[in-house]
Design an enzyme around this catalytic site. Structure first.
Site, PDB file in Angstrom:
ATOM      1  N   SER A  19       0.834  -1.217   0.000  1.00 24.96           N
ATOM      2  CA  SER A  19       0.000   0.000   0.000  1.00 24.96           C
ATOM      3  C   SER A  19       0.863   1.259   0.000  1.00 24.96           C
ATOM      4  O   SER A  19       0.616   2.204  -0.754  1.00 24.96           O
ATOM      5  CB  SER A  19      -0.897   0.019   1.243  1.00 24.96           C
ATOM      6  OG  SER A  19      -1.804  -1.046   1.206  1.00 24.96           O
ATOM      7  N   GLY A  89      -5.773  -3.765  -7.941  1.00 22.08           N
ATOM      8  CA  GLY A  89      -6.916  -2.900  -7.629  1.00 22.08           C
ATOM      9  C   GLY A  89      -6.467  -1.540  -7.116  1.00 22.08           C
ATOM     10  O   GLY A  89      -7.079  -0.508  -7.411  1.00 22.08           O
ATOM     11  N   ARG A 117     -13.562  -6.628 -10.844  1.00 25.90           N
ATOM     12  CA  ARG A 117     -13.705  -5.974  -9.537  1.00 25.90           C
ATOM     13  C   ARG A 117     -14.449  -4.640  -9.645  1.00 25.90           C
ATOM     14  O   ARG A 117     -14.328  -3.940 -10.648  1.00 25.90           O
ATOM     15  CB  ARG A 117     -12.316  -5.806  -8.903  1.00 25.90           C
ATOM     16  CG  ARG A 117     -11.673  -7.172  -8.673  1.00 25.90           C
ATOM     17  CD  ARG A 117     -10.328  -7.071  -8.052  1.00 25.90           C
ATOM     18  NE  ARG A 117     -10.398  -6.519  -6.708  1.00 25.90           N
ATOM     19  CZ  ARG A 117      -9.335  -6.238  -5.980  1.00 25.90           C
ATOM     20  NH1 ARG A 117      -8.118  -6.443  -6.477  1.00 25.90           N
ATOM     21  NH2 ARG A 117      -9.465  -5.745  -4.780  1.00 25.90           N
ATOM     22  N   ASP A 309      -6.757  -8.053   4.597  1.00 24.36           N
ATOM     23  CA  ASP A 309      -5.983  -8.943   3.719  1.00 24.36           C
ATOM     24  C   ASP A 309      -5.442 -10.162   4.459  1.00 24.36           C
ATOM     25  O   ASP A 309      -4.871 -11.064   3.835  1.00 24.36           O
ATOM     26  CB  ASP A 309      -4.830  -8.169   3.073  1.00 24.36           C
ATOM     27  CG  ASP A 309      -5.345  -7.110   2.104  1.00 24.36           C
ATOM     28  OD1 ASP A 309      -6.459  -7.279   1.576  1.00 24.36           O
ATOM     29  OD2 ASP A 309      -4.641  -6.105   1.889  1.00 24.36           O
ATOM     30  N   LYS A 336     -12.292  -9.194  -3.701  1.00 22.66           N
ATOM     31  CA  LYS A 336     -10.837  -9.033  -3.695  1.00 22.66           C
ATOM     32  C   LYS A 336     -10.278  -9.709  -4.961  1.00 22.66           C
ATOM     33  O   LYS A 336     -11.008  -9.922  -5.911  1.00 22.66           O
ATOM     34  CB  LYS A 336     -10.244  -9.628  -2.410  1.00 22.66           C
ATOM     35  CG  LYS A 336     -10.669  -8.867  -1.151  1.00 22.66           C
ATOM     36  CD  LYS A 336     -10.094  -7.460  -1.145  1.00 22.66           C
ATOM     37  CE  LYS A 336     -10.528  -6.680   0.080  1.00 22.66           C
ATOM     38  NZ  LYS A 336     -10.139  -5.269   0.012  1.00 22.66           N
ATOM     39  N   ARG A 340     -12.626 -14.380  -2.154  1.00 23.45           N
ATOM     40  CA  ARG A 340     -11.897 -14.987  -1.028  1.00 23.45           C
ATOM     41  C   ARG A 340     -12.827 -15.581   0.015  1.00 23.45           C
ATOM     42  O   ARG A 340     -12.454 -16.547   0.691  1.00 23.45           O
ATOM     43  CB  ARG A 340     -10.986 -13.950  -0.363  1.00 23.45           C
ATOM     44  CG  ARG A 340      -9.731 -13.701  -1.124  1.00 23.45           C
ATOM     45  CD  ARG A 340      -8.774 -12.787  -0.389  1.00 23.45           C
ATOM     46  NE  ARG A 340      -7.669 -12.441  -1.288  1.00 23.45           N
ATOM     47  CZ  ARG A 340      -6.898 -11.378  -1.149  1.00 23.45           C
ATOM     48  NH1 ARG A 340      -7.101 -10.536  -0.143  1.00 23.45           N
ATOM     49  NH2 ARG A 340      -5.926 -11.143  -1.999  1.00 23.45           N
ATOM     50  N   ARG A 382      -2.728 -14.222  -2.031  1.00 23.96           N
ATOM     51  CA  ARG A 382      -2.880 -14.442  -0.585  1.00 23.96           C
ATOM     52  C   ARG A 382      -3.468 -15.823  -0.272  1.00 23.96           C
ATOM     53  O   ARG A 382      -3.186 -16.388   0.779  1.00 23.96           O
ATOM     54  CB  ARG A 382      -3.687 -13.317   0.048  1.00 23.96           C
ATOM     55  CG  ARG A 382      -2.987 -11.965  -0.118  1.00 23.96           C
ATOM     56  CD  ARG A 382      -3.387 -10.948   0.901  1.00 23.96           C
ATOM     57  NE  ARG A 382      -3.038  -9.614   0.454  1.00 23.96           N
ATOM     58  CZ  ARG A 382      -1.816  -9.065   0.549  1.00 23.96           C
ATOM     59  NH1 ARG A 382      -0.833  -9.741   1.099  1.00 23.96           N
ATOM     60  NH2 ARG A 382      -1.586  -7.850   0.100  1.00 23.96           N
TER      61      ARG A 382
HETATM   62  C1  S3P Z   1      -5.516  -1.365  -0.045  1.00 22.87           C
HETATM   63  C2  S3P Z   1      -6.728  -1.367   0.585  1.00 22.87           C
HETATM   64  C3  S3P Z   1      -7.535  -2.583   0.810  1.00 22.87           C
HETATM   65  C4  S3P Z   1      -6.700  -3.837   0.660  1.00 22.87           C
HETATM   66  C5  S3P Z   1      -5.814  -3.804  -0.545  1.00 22.87           C
HETATM   67  C6  S3P Z   1      -4.880  -2.606  -0.497  1.00 22.87           C
HETATM   68  C7  S3P Z   1      -4.846  -0.081  -0.265  1.00 22.87           C
HETATM   69  O1  S3P Z   1      -8.585  -2.606  -0.123  1.00 22.87           O
HETATM   70  O2  S3P Z   1      -7.527  -4.975   0.601  1.00 22.87           O
HETATM   71  O3  S3P Z   1      -5.034  -4.972  -0.621  1.00 22.87           O
HETATM   72  O4  S3P Z   1      -3.631  -0.056  -0.574  1.00 22.87           O
HETATM   73  O5  S3P Z   1      -5.488   0.961  -0.133  1.00 22.87           O
HETATM   74  P1  S3P Z   1      -9.947  -1.779   0.142  1.00 22.87           P
HETATM   75  O6  S3P Z   1      -9.573  -0.375   0.340  1.00 22.87           O
HETATM   76  O7  S3P Z   1     -10.764  -1.949  -1.108  1.00 22.87           O
HETATM   77  O8  S3P Z   1     -10.559  -2.441   1.336  1.00 22.87           O
END
Ligand code: S3P
Length: 423
Positions: A19, A89, A117, A309, A336, A340, A382
């Site tokens: 992130s 994503g 997604r 996660d 996801k 999942r 994961r």
């Molecule tokens: C993330 C936020 C999460 C997480 C993803 C990374 C991010 O998703 O599941 O792996 O970097 O902001 P969501 O914000 O959709 O919950």
């Protein structure tokens, strides 16, 4: 498969936080001048963000292990082709925010998993800000033409850092004020990086606001801490062993991400945090993990955003615990990298454990029979890593449908897992 271990030992260092890596690369691309990023994740997802930004005219040096990545920020320019976000994503959703403030059109797409997604959670608020978005349905591909935006006050129906961050990036590139509230606090890395760079970010009563200022984004140097979501697999492998102890070095312990440690403690496996320090506005520690007998627990809806996660690996641990575990309100897991929620349950059943998704809750029954069977990862990194950890318990015979997907977030996963076996 890594060898079975009764004793763990040694030291592992998880890769850079995914992130934070995405956000640091994007902010460096938007900054004025040369930035230097250390400890960046070299996984495929971060390479997707870099590839997309290079298509928009940004100069980014190669993303390689142990390399300092140099990024020369510049005004973004119209891409000559579609922007392929791969499996990521975070790339797609955060880049939509970045693109909302640009005066050109760009089309985003991704791999089969990413194209499935939902994107409306991000395109809705961006449209309210004035971005022109053409979408075929609730997903990619879609075309965004940014430009002159208006400010936004937005109450997000989901606790999603990607939604929150997309809006903050749109505020930043469009130079308009934004305020976001969410049902539960999601990871706050964007807010911390904005604050670290002196950008106008504030929190009041749970509402996050960005207020533009005339000053441009300064170039910066930052060291990205290790990813607790990757460390989680090593921690789990150590907890499931019979003896020894494992040191997991340099792990980001931002409280919006440490739900796994809270839940592990409740399950009977306290993880010690030592050598606490700070890296670029993020708390970092080394984790000392010892094997433990686990007991089942209830993971509440409020805790889910802090471990979203880690549900696959926590579910794997729950299948080895005494008693049952329930994860409340984990419907988000359906959207996801794979479904999942269904796949964690189905794969646990495939190796002989008891698990089921009931509505938006996930139930896992603990037991001690050796797990045996074939796991369908659906190319989800994961799931592959969580079940590889389960495959290490005494007497296990777990076959993964593939192992390559680990490169998305943890290219050295199998080597590190092997390293946790005490010699
Ligand atoms: C993330 C936020 C999460 C997480 C993803 C990374 C991010 O998703 O599941 O792996 O970097 O902001 P969501 O914000 O959709 O919950």
């Amino acid at each position: 498969m890594a060898p079975k271990v009764r004793r763990v030992g040694g030291v592992v260092r998880p890769p850079g936080d995914k992130s934070i890596s995405h956000r640091a690369v994007m902010l460096a691309a938007l900054a004025r001048g040369k930035s230097e990023l250390l400890g960046l994740l070299t996984g495929d997802d971060v390479k997707s963000t870099a590839r997309v930004l290079r298509q928009l005219g940004v100069d980014i040096s190669a993303i390689r292990d142990r390399a300092t990545v140099r990024i020369t920020g510049s005004r973004l320019t119209a891409p000559g082709a579609r922007l392929n976000c791969g499996n990521s994503g975070t790339t797609a959703r955060l880049m939509l925010g970045v693109l909302a403030g640009q005066k050109f059109a760009a089309t985003l797409t991704g791999d089969v998993s990413l194209r499935r997604r939902p994107m409306r959670r991000v395109t809705e608020p961006l449209k309210q800000m004035g971005a022109d978005i053409k979408e075929g349905g609730d997903g990619l591909p879609l075309t965004i033409r940014g430009g002159k935006l208006r400010g936004l006050r937005y109450s997000s129906p989901v606790a999603s850092a990607q939604v929150k961050s997309a809006i903050l990036f749109a505020g930043l590139t469009g130079q308009v004020p934004v305020t976001i509230t969410e049902p539960y606090r999601s990871r706050d890395h964007t807010e911390r990086l904005f604050a670290h760079l002196g950008l106008g970010i504030h929190e009041r009563d749970g509402a996050i606001s960005y207020q533009p200022s005339a000053v441009s984004i300064p170039s910066f140097t930052v060291t990205v801490p290790g990813d607790i979501s990757s460390a989680a697999f090593m921690v789990a492998a150590a907890v499931l062993a019979d003896g020894g102890e494992l040191l997991v070095e340099n792990v980001g312990v931002n409280p919006t991400r440490t739900g796994i440690l809270v839940v592990l403690e409740r399950m009977g496996a306290p993880v010690e945090r030592i050598n606490l320090r700070d890296a670029g506005g993020e708390p970092v520690a080394d984790l000392l993990v010892r094997p433990a007998g686990l007991k089942g627990t209830e993971v509440t809806a409020a805790e889910i955003p802090t471990l979203v996660d880690e549900v696959p690996v926590l579910a794997v641990l729950a299948s080895r615990a005494r008693g049952s575990t329930v994860f409340r309100d984990v419907g988000e897991l359906r959207v996801k990298e794979s479904n999942r929620l269904e796949l964690v349950a189905a794969n646990l059943r495939a190796v002989g454990a008891k698990a089921e998704a009931r509505g938006n809750d996930l139930y896992v029954e603990g037991g001690d029979a050796p797990p045996k069977g074939r796991v369908e990862t659906a190319q989800d990194h994961r799931l592959a890593m969580a079940f590889a950890v389960l495959g290490r318990v005494e007497g296990a015979d777990v076959k993964l449908s593939e192992r390559k997907s680990v490169a998305i977030s943890y290219p050295g996963f199998f080597d590190d897992l092997r390293k946790t076996g005490a010699r």
